[in-house]
Design a protein around this motif. Structure first.
Motif, short mmCIF file in Angstrom:
data_model
loop_
_atom_site.label_atom_id
_atom_site.label_comp_id
_atom_site.label_asym_id
_atom_site.label_seq_id
_atom_site.Cartn_x
_atom_site.Cartn_y
_atom_site.Cartn_z
N GLY B 160 0.82 -1.20 0.00
CA GLY B 160 0.00 0.00 0.00
C GLY B 160 0.85 1.26 0.00
O GLY B 160 0.51 2.26 -0.64
N ASP B 192 2.28 -10.40 -3.58
CA ASP B 192 2.73 -9.81 -2.32
C ASP B 192 1.88 -8.61 -1.89
O ASP B 192 1.73 -8.34 -0.70
N TYR B 193 1.32 -7.93 -2.86
CA TYR B 193 0.40 -6.83 -2.52
C TYR B 193 -0.80 -7.37 -1.73
O TYR B 193 -1.22 -6.79 -0.74
N LYS B 195 -0.87 -9.98 0.08
CA LYS B 195 -0.40 -10.32 1.43
C LYS B 195 -0.26 -9.05 2.26
O LYS B 195 -0.72 -8.98 3.41
N ASP B 196 0.35 -8.01 1.67
CA ASP B 196 0.56 -6.77 2.41
C ASP B 196 -0.77 -6.13 2.81
O ASP B 196 -0.89 -5.56 3.89
N MET B 197 -1.75 -6.22 1.93
CA MET B 197 -3.07 -5.65 2.22
C MET B 197 -3.89 -6.58 3.13
O MET B 197 -4.98 -6.22 3.54
N ARG B 198 -3.37 -7.77 3.39
CA ARG B 198 -4.07 -8.77 4.21
C ARG B 198 -5.43 -9.15 3.60
O ARG B 198 -6.40 -9.39 4.34
N ALA B 199 -5.48 -9.18 2.28
CA ALA B 199 -6.74 -9.53 1.62
C ALA B 199 -6.86 -11.04 1.50
O ALA B 199 -5.87 -11.75 1.47
N ARG C 218 -6.11 0.43 1.96
CA ARG C 218 -4.74 0.81 1.63
C ARG C 218 -4.16 1.74 2.69
O ARG C 218 -3.01 1.60 3.10
N GLN C 249 -13.34 -8.49 2.22
CA GLN C 249 -12.14 -9.29 2.51
C GLN C 249 -11.20 -9.32 1.31
O GLN C 249 -9.98 -9.33 1.47
N GLY C 252 -8.94 -6.52 1.58
CA GLY C 252 -8.10 -6.42 2.77
C GLY C 252 -8.79 -5.70 3.91
O GLY C 252 -8.17 -5.36 4.91
#
Lengths: 433, 433, 433
Positions: B160, B192-193, B195-199, C218, C249, C252
């Motif tokens: 993000g 990885d986005y 993962k980073d956004m926890r989606a 984000r 979800q 994210g």
């Protein structure tokens, strides 16, 4: 809601006219014709367009035509007048030409500026480019003894840079070195934006750009401006134009460009609540407006069918049939239907809520009932909706728009009263005050 | 359009190869194979990948392999070469390792750097993190006597923070304390986005992230970079890969990651106009490409049917049948059909418009006619489209891309001429200049 | 992933209760009832709501009720407690009132503050407005001898300005003049946001605001906060609430507002992996969950049919029938089906991948097989999925959420073990550590 700083808090229509047409006896013909528009055919903002609608070789003549036509007919024109100048973030020459045209057009001795509310600047880039344009407005105002900030500035968003600039506006407005509070309309220009973004589609159709429109609406909201969508090229496709406006309205973008008086009528009308309410049915994924026949709302398609059985009803949706009791059927139909309230309905509900609030109640249920007929089978349903302060405030948006229109556009009073009836108009002007 | 500062203004393909594979006789096997790709199988940008595609324990060896293979085979490789280094916004150790690898690989005495156009930096964070990477590029250039800014920097957007940084680029580029003008590709990294956004999604499938792709395309447009979409994991799903590219192109994101030479062929081809035009029909909500049979465009499905009747025609769409006259039917079909122009069609139209402009006309109508056959019934239609300067400019995007490809990829000339014919290629290289 | 700075890294549920209800014997009745919630009915974050849920005239009493109920029942409450204060970007009076209530409520002698984790501030504007609220938190902390930054601040995003502010957070946090690291939840408030954006829909339904939700997610990701969606008004529409959560979800945004204990149960459950896996079938554009019957996954609708023929199979999708061999049919069905893994499946795959990684392998294929029955015809299929480090990391999100829940919510252990079985729970607490 962020305060809007201009006379018009809502702008439904942004109508452009070429300023000088080659090969005509009177090159200002299109301007004169547009200046004569009245009522629903006249836009909220009229834009004599000295940029793309006018050939480059005709633009000096176009600037002269603007002066001539507006000084003669501007006093009578029912909307605001915002001519579009030439400008380009990548061309100092174009920017200087735009500045010179503004300086010429606004000379008070020529009698046009008193009817001009501002100018439209196309092809802006980042915020520093917006400031260059603003500075020219300020110089023009000083040269001609006009109040600083009195000329509104509207911009066309047709580059990624300009889209990003809308996120910086709030921070830049109000600095002592600029007069960016003069900003009025943020107008998307999807054709050039598509080019700038280097986007392409198989058929050459424009992309829908939902994120751009969201960001423009948000930028307008955050900076006290008004968001306007770009031109809809397929003039014959009235249905498509309407769908685009409905989509825009759900984003808070209540205005749109119009290319013809016919589009102006559509766009002046679209954000106003309908004259009569109607029921929508989700027919296996397709939203259908039910036909109102003698107080019954009827669906005659074959995506959905309903039959009375011994134990209750058989409801078929697409290929799936289910046996339901009357109560189950009603529950199911509540989920599949929705009601589009008329102006009268909205005013009723608001008055009712205002009365309840006065009596110390914070939330009340509003009921909408109907008899549905699917195939030949009828059933009554009742839809409740809770109204609280937030519902009331949200319902206020179309009413505020109506009030803004009614106050600023006396030339549309007759058509509005024909549409809604004088009683409803009068009550609509009273609620929420 | 914002000026692009690099040799390639368009990049269709971004192809990664592991730099060192464990357990092989020659750990550089994959690199050597990729370096040998030519023609449509060779990407516009080849990325020896010393990050995720290579096991952490193999990365020092991978850096050595990069030097070895590129110094031997780099001169002959038809695309640009941009190795991916290790980097992470949260790990100084990883950043220092990436710096050391860059320093090693670019030693002029080792003969690889003259064939390397830049490096790809993954896992960047906010703009200050981008500046740290840029500073290492500058130091590397000074250490090795290279021109400052001569090594391009591409980044993977997979957080993000990095998405937000793209909104700051224009303001940061050009400051005397950095060389961010070296930025070339903005590449989304959706895995990885996510993962980073926890989606998360029920099936574990990646979300489509339309807003990220819009913002990357906009960031590229505003800062003179080139936008590239991330990897499409399901290698066997060619149809899905094509649909994703079509969707990306409507956002101005014309490049995409490729994981195999087969995907490279698809992605090199997708943004080029088709060899032959085709008609699309909206068949009750589903878009169908019509089969062209002896000059007739035929629909044989059963979502739509057409029959001649006494008074005219009966057109059935899904479950709804309507009686129409021939003119009403044509009007209806115009709304339901669209035409996908071929390269030849586009070049024709552009030439025609250029001639009209030369002759002083600013807008002309282009007509596309066809005989449709729905069920067994035939009807002729004609589609007009107005072309003005803006239409012309927008049509220029695929042509500019083609010209960029043709100029920079002589190894694809033969395949392009086979696809379009030498005459069309020649004319396509002339329009718009 | 950006580090989260608070005890809860994941928040599933944000449940508001009126602080003082007029006309009841005990105006704190609703607070007392909510404070007694336990298990899946108790939210991760409970919000005694002294703003919109409470009548303006009752808010001083509401503040007193907060102190009374939390000092008595707060110690036992299983979630975190974050009362919502009054605040408005456009009203200094409202802001001062919110400050005074915070000051009163947090007086350590009154015994509530030790159970209060922070406060929720609604109607924030641009980042400078957020700083004003932060400053009041700091003053409150100093007045009462609390550690600076110990009270978390959550905000409701309900204006375009606040949406834009989320893009500035990372740059502003950590400056010596503020304590914005106290920020915890970014909560969308779509009702007032819709009003602020002046958006409207024909039926009065709220727009879906996908871009706002993306930007909130984000913003949370970039600034180490937690994203929460706004209220879902139609309490009876459980299916719609679930669909909204699934949609969130994928962005994210793993938390959502709940208006009733029933919604709390739904929202506490939704982001957790299902107890049993299931197969989805794309039935001519509509996604259908197959019924699992004695180990066979069955489709009984009529959008798709399958029949064995002499040469193989006939598959009909909508109106289109095709003859396929068994292999072609399997290939086709692989494209039309997807598998939703259970908690058990996810833990299995993660363990298997961890073992493979330990053994030096970077990628392994996971196979999911099933017998499908369409109409009466059965066929076996096998779905492979490659797992590499990235797949593993992405699969970690629901597991991390589960672990966060299990560690922080002992009151839900029993229900979680009933749902998954004690063995699966134990293994889920071990993977990825």
């Amino acid at each position: 809601m962020t305060e809007r700083r201009h006379d018009r808090e809502f702008v439904r229509t942004f109508f452009t006219s070429p300023t000088a047409v080659e090969g005509e006896d009177d090159s200002a013909k299109m301007l004169r014709r547009a200046a004569g528009l009245r009522g629903m055919q006249a836009p909220d903002v009229w834009v004599p367009d000295n940029e793309d609608a006018t050939a480059p070789s005709m633009r000096d003549e176009g600037a002269e035509n603007i002066v001539e036509v507006i000084s003669e007919q501007g006093a009578e024109f029912p909307g605001e007048i915002h001519p579009r100048m030439v400008w380009h973030r990548d061309s100092p020459e174009t920017r200087y030409q735009g500045f010179q045209h503004m300086l010429d057009i606004t000379d008070p001795e020529r009698g046009a500026v008193e009817h001009i509310h501002g100018f439209v600047i196309p092809e802006v880039g980042g915020i520093d480019d917006w400031k260059k344009a603003d500075e020219f407005f300020t110089i023009v105002e000083h040269e001609h003894g006009l109040d600083e900030g009195s000329l509104a500035m509207s911009v066309i968003i047709e580059s990624g840079e300009a889209e990003l600039a809308m996120g910086d506006l709030r921070d830049e407005m109000g600095k002592p070195t600029n007069n960016l509070e003069r900003l009025f309309l943020l107008v998307d220009g999807e054709v050039d934006y598509t080019k700038d973004m280097r986007a392409m589609t198989p058929t050459g159709e424009l992309p829908a750009w939902p994120e751009l429109r969201h960001n423009t609406s948000r930028g307008a909201s955050a900076a006290g401006c008004v968001a306007v969508d770009g031109p809809y090229d397929d003039i014959r496709d009235v249905e498509g134009y309407r769908e685009r406006m409905t989509d825009n309205q759900a984003k808070g973008m209540l205005g749109i460009w119009s290319l013809t008086p016919g589009q102006v009528v559509e766009a002046n009308t679209s954000p106003l609540p309908p004259k009569t309410g109607s029921w929508l049915l989700d027919a296996d994924g397709e939203e259908v407006e039910l036909a109102s026949e003698d107080g019954v709302e009827a669906y005659d398609g074959d995506r959905l069918s309903l039959e009375a059985t011994d134990g209750g009803y058989e409801l078929r949706v697409g290929g799936d049939a289910r046996e339901l009791t009357a109560d189950e059927l009603r529950e199911e139909l509540l989920g599949l239907t929705s009601y589009v309230p008329s102006m009268d309905d909205i005013v009723d509900s608001m008055e009712e809520f205002e009365a309840a609030k006065e009596a110390g109640r914070g939330a009340i249920a509003m009921t909408q009932s109907a008899t549905l007929r699917i195939g030949g089978t009828e059933i009554d349903i009742e839809k409740d909706r809770m109204w609280d302060e937030a519902t009331y405030q949200a319902a206020m948006t179309p009413i505020s728009l109506f009030q803004d229109v009614y106050e600023n556009r006396p030339d549309q009073h007759e058509e509005l009263e024909e549409r809604y009836g004088a009683g409803v108009v009068e009550r609509a002007m009273e609620v929420g005050l």
